[in-house]
Design an enzyme around this catalytic site. Sequence first.
Site, PDB file in Angstrom:
ATOM      1  N   TYR A 198     -12.472  20.715  15.854  1.00 44.82           N
ATOM      2  CA  TYR A 198     -13.442  19.975  15.039  1.00 44.82           C
ATOM      3  C   TYR A 198     -13.786  20.798  13.813  1.00 44.82           C
ATOM      4  O   TYR A 198     -13.609  22.018  13.774  1.00 44.82           O
ATOM      5  CB  TYR A 198     -14.708  19.664  15.848  1.00 44.82           C
ATOM      6  CG  TYR A 198     -15.571  20.865  16.174  1.00 44.82           C
ATOM      7  CD1 TYR A 198     -16.573  21.287  15.303  1.00 44.82           C
ATOM      8  CD2 TYR A 198     -15.380  21.583  17.363  1.00 44.82           C
ATOM      9  CE1 TYR A 198     -17.372  22.385  15.602  1.00 44.82           C
ATOM     10  CE2 TYR A 198     -16.167  22.685  17.667  1.00 44.82           C
ATOM     11  CZ  TYR A 198     -17.164  23.080  16.787  1.00 44.82           C
ATOM     12  OH  TYR A 198     -17.944  24.176  17.073  1.00 44.82           O
ATOM     13  N   CYS A 199     -14.273  20.115  12.785  1.00 43.24           N
ATOM     14  CA  CYS A 199     -14.776  20.769  11.575  1.00 43.24           C
ATOM     15  C   CYS A 199     -15.866  19.874  10.987  1.00 43.24           C
ATOM     16  O   CYS A 199     -16.348  18.965  11.657  1.00 43.24           O
ATOM     17  CB  CYS A 199     -13.654  21.048  10.573  1.00 43.24           C
ATOM     18  SG  CYS A 199     -12.673  19.607  10.116  1.00 43.24           S
ATOM     19  N   THR A 200     -16.253  20.097   9.755  1.00 39.21           N
ATOM     20  CA  THR A 200     -17.388  19.374   9.188  1.00 39.21           C
ATOM     21  C   THR A 200     -17.125  17.878   9.044  1.00 39.21           C
ATOM     22  O   THR A 200     -17.897  17.048   9.524  1.00 39.21           O
ATOM     23  CB  THR A 200     -17.766  19.953   7.816  1.00 39.21           C
ATOM     24  OG1 THR A 200     -17.940  21.362   7.925  1.00 39.21           O
ATOM     25  CG2 THR A 200     -19.054  19.327   7.302  1.00 39.21           C
ATOM     26  N   ILE A 227     -18.020  16.622  12.449  1.00 38.13           N
ATOM     27  CA  ILE A 227     -19.387  16.669  12.967  1.00 38.13           C
ATOM     28  C   ILE A 227     -20.237  15.549  12.370  1.00 38.13           C
ATOM     29  O   ILE A 227     -21.068  14.945  13.059  1.00 38.13           O
ATOM     30  CB  ILE A 227     -20.026  18.041  12.660  1.00 38.13           C
ATOM     31  CG1 ILE A 227     -19.210  19.162  13.297  1.00 38.13           C
ATOM     32  CG2 ILE A 227     -21.469  18.093  13.157  1.00 38.13           C
ATOM     33  CD1 ILE A 227     -19.541  20.548  12.760  1.00 38.13           C
TER      34      ILE A 227
END
Length: 343
Positions: A198-200, A227
């Site tokens: 996952y990342c932003t 996110i």
Amino acid sequence: MQLYNKLSADERALLIDKAGKDRITISFYQYHKIENPTIFRNELFVAWEKLDVLGRTYVSYEGINAQISVPAENFEKLRDQLYSISFLNNIRLNVAIEQNNKSFLKLTIKVRDKIVADGLDDESFDVTSIGTHVSAKEFNQLLDDENTVLVDMRNHYESEIGHFDGAITPDVDTFRESLPIIEDDLKEHKEDKNLVMYCTGGIRCEKASAYFKHKGFKNVFQLEGGIIEYVRQIKTESLENKFIGKNFVFDERRAEKVSEDVIASCHQCGEPFDVHTNCANDACHLLFIQCPSCAEKMDNCCSSECQEIVQLPLEKQKELRKGKANSNKIFKKGRSEALKFKK
């Protein structure tokens, strides 16, 4: 024809206050082969300036990566303008968790070699062979699986203030540093574990998932929309929130609160705190975490050396900065030896 921003941040802030209009902060990305990024960039600038769009956008031969804000009254016009571009038709627009009319103070659209500095040779693997996108619900289910390894694809200063419970958070300054570290750490589990990333907003995972599949990982997953989209879905679908702390964002807000947990601490005194700031010394501008007490004591500086400099007349400060390039060697993120409680 004007194809660049002419107003300073302070001038733009005054105009935003005077307009008195609510703005919406959004982000989006799309990998797509753009034949002439410069022409595309210029067309975007003209269209967006008419809609009073502000923010930071990168365009390259491989696509577009945008973090922008727009007056709420122009949101639909912006969406229609984006949808009129064939490869952006029905693009998902990640709306910020928390809104701030001054999240961005100018419009900057730059042509870059890549929309994310990943350090990868794209010719060496199939960049379209990406991992499986999963929704917030599916993501939570994967986290409950004992065969899942969860990896945060962001940098240390991002994960320090917030991350998913149980995630591996590489201690890196840049995205490109994390790829070989993760591959080496998980090399024994390429076939028997679920690699979930996952990342932003999803853009870093998009390329990373193809890279790790190329490196032999069999079960690769990525959180769709990152996110930002995860938080939206857990709210609208009443799902369990597995993210603790704040989500770091790359604009004037610095972060969005996802849970009430404060998992970081002031880099100067060690007290629980999770708000980033930049050192008041413009020759330093270090990004670090500083509580109100230390901010008052240190005049918003990261060190006593910087504190001494900001006491000097502005002309003297400019003289000291003269000839120094503002690069990553100066604009570090929480790595100064002066910070006793840095991560």
